[in-house]
Motif scaffolding. Structure first.
Motif, mmCIF file in Angstrom:
data_model
loop_
_atom_site.group_PDB
_atom_site.id
_atom_site.type_symbol
_atom_site.label_atom_id
_atom_site.label_comp_id
_atom_site.label_asym_id
_atom_site.label_seq_id
_atom_site.Cartn_x
_atom_site.Cartn_y
_atom_site.Cartn_z
ATOM 1 N N VAL A 115 -0.642 -2.052 -11.144
ATOM 2 C CA VAL A 115 -0.744 -1.496 -9.797
ATOM 3 C C VAL A 115 -2.197 -1.104 -9.572
ATOM 4 O O VAL A 115 -2.716 -0.195 -10.237
ATOM 5 C CB VAL A 115 0.175 -0.280 -9.611
ATOM 6 N N SER A 116 -2.866 -1.793 -8.681
ATOM 7 C CA SER A 116 -4.279 -1.507 -8.402
ATOM 8 C C SER A 116 -4.428 -0.961 -6.996
ATOM 9 O O SER A 116 -3.654 -1.277 -6.099
ATOM 10 C CB SER A 116 -5.128 -2.772 -8.556
ATOM 11 N N HIS A 117 -5.416 -0.123 -6.822
ATOM 12 C CA HIS A 117 -5.704 0.452 -5.511
ATOM 13 C C HIS A 117 -7.219 0.578 -5.396
ATOM 14 O O HIS A 117 -7.788 1.624 -5.655
ATOM 15 C CB HIS A 117 -5.030 1.813 -5.343
ATOM 16 N N GLU A 118 -7.842 -0.527 -5.023
ATOM 17 C CA GLU A 118 -9.302 -0.557 -4.973
ATOM 18 C C GLU A 118 -9.765 -0.935 -3.582
ATOM 19 O O GLU A 118 -9.567 -2.066 -3.121
ATOM 20 C CB GLU A 118 -9.863 -1.543 -5.996
ATOM 21 N N LEU A 119 -10.367 0.011 -2.910
ATOM 22 C CA LEU A 119 -10.990 -0.257 -1.610
ATOM 23 C C LEU A 119 -12.421 -0.706 -1.838
ATOM 24 O O LEU A 119 -13.178 -0.046 -2.558
ATOM 25 C CB LEU A 119 -10.984 1.006 -0.749
ATOM 26 N N VAL A 129 -1.023 -5.192 -5.577
ATOM 27 C CA VAL A 129 -2.369 -4.904 -5.087
ATOM 28 C C VAL A 129 -2.233 -4.043 -3.844
ATOM 29 O O VAL A 129 -1.883 -4.528 -2.766
ATOM 30 C CB VAL A 129 -3.144 -6.204 -4.779
ATOM 31 N N LYS A 130 -2.512 -2.740 -3.987
ATOM 32 C CA LYS A 130 -2.207 -1.785 -2.931
ATOM 33 C C LYS A 130 -3.257 -1.717 -1.827
ATOM 34 O O LYS A 130 -2.996 -1.184 -0.764
ATOM 35 C CB LYS A 130 -2.026 -0.386 -3.531
ATOM 36 N N ALA A 131 -4.448 -2.207 -2.074
ATOM 37 C CA ALA A 131 -5.488 -2.104 -1.049
ATOM 38 C C ALA A 131 -6.196 -3.444 -0.929
ATOM 39 O O ALA A 131 -5.546 -4.489 -0.945
ATOM 40 C CB ALA A 131 -6.446 -0.962 -1.386
ATOM 41 N N THR A 164 -8.933 6.365 8.136
ATOM 42 C CA THR A 164 -9.568 5.463 7.180
ATOM 43 C C THR A 164 -10.939 5.074 7.716
ATOM 44 O O THR A 164 -11.088 4.794 8.909
ATOM 45 C CB THR A 164 -8.725 4.201 6.942
ATOM 46 N N ALA A 218 4.779 0.783 -2.684
ATOM 47 C CA ALA A 218 4.711 0.284 -4.058
ATOM 48 C C ALA A 218 5.823 0.866 -4.925
ATOM 49 O O ALA A 218 6.391 0.171 -5.775
ATOM 50 C CB ALA A 218 3.338 0.580 -4.658
ATOM 51 N N LEU A 258 0.820 -1.211 0.000
ATOM 52 C CA LEU A 258 0.000 0.000 0.000
ATOM 53 C C LEU A 258 0.854 1.261 0.000
ATOM 54 O O LEU A 258 0.594 2.200 -0.751
ATOM 55 C CB LEU A 258 -0.938 -0.011 1.214
ATOM 56 N N HIS A 259 1.876 1.306 0.831
ATOM 57 C CA HIS A 259 2.657 2.529 0.988
ATOM 58 C C HIS A 259 4.063 2.459 0.389
ATOM 59 O O HIS A 259 4.737 3.491 0.288
ATOM 60 C CB HIS A 259 2.754 2.893 2.468
#
Length: 415
Positions: A132-136, A112-114, A190, A100, A97-98
């Motif tokens: 690089v994905s960042h999907e919450l 996968v960042k999230a 968050t 990458a 997440l932090h």
């Protein structure tokens, strides 16, 4: 059939890395089983990189990484890619997440960042996914996510020996996120997203069915709002399980402590962080020293064991503020404590302040391991303050551990 192996990195720097099972992998597997049912998904936490055949039969390898495990994760990546360059390597977990940007040039196929519950099934299904994905996932989506199949994973789970007091126990989540703004924390600000009560009830029933007597609610903060917690407390009480949860001093009252105890809570943990009000204010903790004392008092009134998390080496730390923390240890009545030297993780406000030259009361002297809990011989400090050197911070921590003999640091004080 596509095959995915989800890997939990070993943590040789810990005194025991077989206490808390890798919950994230259980929830990821449940999601893949539902949304990519054509794929076979297995879990692994045992591997030999000199004989890496455990990876041989899989098309995809997903590695969950915490920052102290980054070197181990890279060894796994390099070992697999050297022998099977065609395998798809996926990195996820808190480190990605932090950090990458630090690993984007390594041969990971996906970062996968999230949350991975939506991304992993898409990868397994051959859908287009950015590297690089960042999907919450939203609160609504989380409520609809499947629960882990603990019965199917029981052989895997049995390797983890978590004891809640004298009870055979395990861990689970009722939600994710933390709305507080502590400057030392990567999860600050968050949104809390709760698991559905239906899934929570089903998980609790599974845990009871498998013979566990206790459970640790591993949420960053569970006991943050009594009205929101009440439905979950009702489920916990009905399950008959004893439990531990994380609380916040700002929100703990006599009423809240009684409700926890009535539902079966026998232990709580909270981040007191420091016995100095100046330090609490500097870290934007939004609590007072008195609230920390009161939190301990409220919980112990109802027979709840209290563990606190304490840190030294935060910006502005002095011998006087350390003395205030020791005073809190001596006078509050806490039963246990984890004492850590602060580490400025990327993604925190303190790290940002230092990188922008805005923090003249803390100095970063190198990356280091990045673990709060370590074997005694691996204690590190990668920070110093105006008054205290890195070596002095290490000595202070070890002296507090030796002097107060907290159960968390069991191997530090053998006579």
């Amino acid at each position: 059939m596509s095959k995915l192996l989800l890997v939990s990195c070993r943590s040789p720097f810990l005194e025991n890395d077989r206490i808390y099972p890798p919950l994230g992998l259980l929830y990821l597997k449940a999601s893949c089983n539902l949304f990519a049912s054509h794929a076979q998904v297995d879990l692994a936490d045992e591997y030999d990189l000199d004989n890496p055949e455990v990876f041989a039969g899989y098309d995809y390898i997903g590695v969950s990484i915490m920052t102290p495990q980054r070197a181990e994760a890279k060894r796994i990546l390099e070992t697999v890619k050297a022998r099977w360059p065609e395998k798809i390597m996926i990195a996820g977990g808190p480190h990605v997440l932090h950090y990458a940007d630090d690993i984007k040039n390594d041969p990971w196929d996906y970062l996968v960042k999230a949350d991975g519950e939506k991304v992993l099934p898409l990868i397994l299904s051959g859908e287009p996914v950015e590297r690089v994905s960042h999907e919450l996932i939203s609160a609504k989506e989380l409520a609809l996510m499947p629960k882990p199949n603990r019965s199917a994973e029981f052989e895997f789970l049995k390797k983890y020996k978590y004891r809640l007091r004298d009870l055979n126990a395990t861990t689970m989540l009722t939600g994710r996120g933390c709305p507080m703004s502590c400057k030392f924390c990567e999860d600050a600000r968050t949104n809390i997203r709760w698991t559905s009560t239906g899934n929570t009830e089903a998980e609790l029933k599974d845990i009871v069915r498998l013979g566990y007597q206790g459970v640790y609610l591993f949420d960053d903060l569970f006991a943050i709002n009594l009205n929101k917690c009440k439905p979950y407390l009702d489920l916990l009480k009905a399950s008959g399980l004893k439990f531990r949860c994380n609380v916040h001093a700002k929100f703990m009252t006599d009423e809240f402590a009684k409700a926890l105890a009535d539902a079966g809570c026998i232990e709580v943990a909270f981040g007191a962080e420091s016995g100095s009000q100046a330090m609490l204010d500097r870290m934007d903790k939004m609590t007072t020293v008195q609230q920390n004392f009161d939190c301990v008092k409220h919980c112990k009134k109802y027979g709840i064991v209290v563990k606190v998390f304490l840190m030294i080496g935060l910006p502005g730390e002095t011998r006087e503020t350390v003395a205030d923390t020791e005073k809190f240890i001596m006078e509050s009545g806490v039963d246990d404590a984890q004492i850590a030297i602060y580490y400025p993780y990327k993604g925190t406000q303190f790290r940002e302040e230092m990188e922008k030259g805005m923090a003249d009361d803390l100095y970063f002297i190198g990356e280091g391991l990045g673990a709060y809990g370590t074997k005694s011989e691996m204690t590190q400090s990668v920070v110093r303050t105006k008054e205290l050197s890195a070596e002095e911070l290490i000595a202070i921590r070890e002296e507090l551990i030796r002097k107060y003999k907290f159960a968390t640091h069991t191997t530090r004080h053998k006579e």
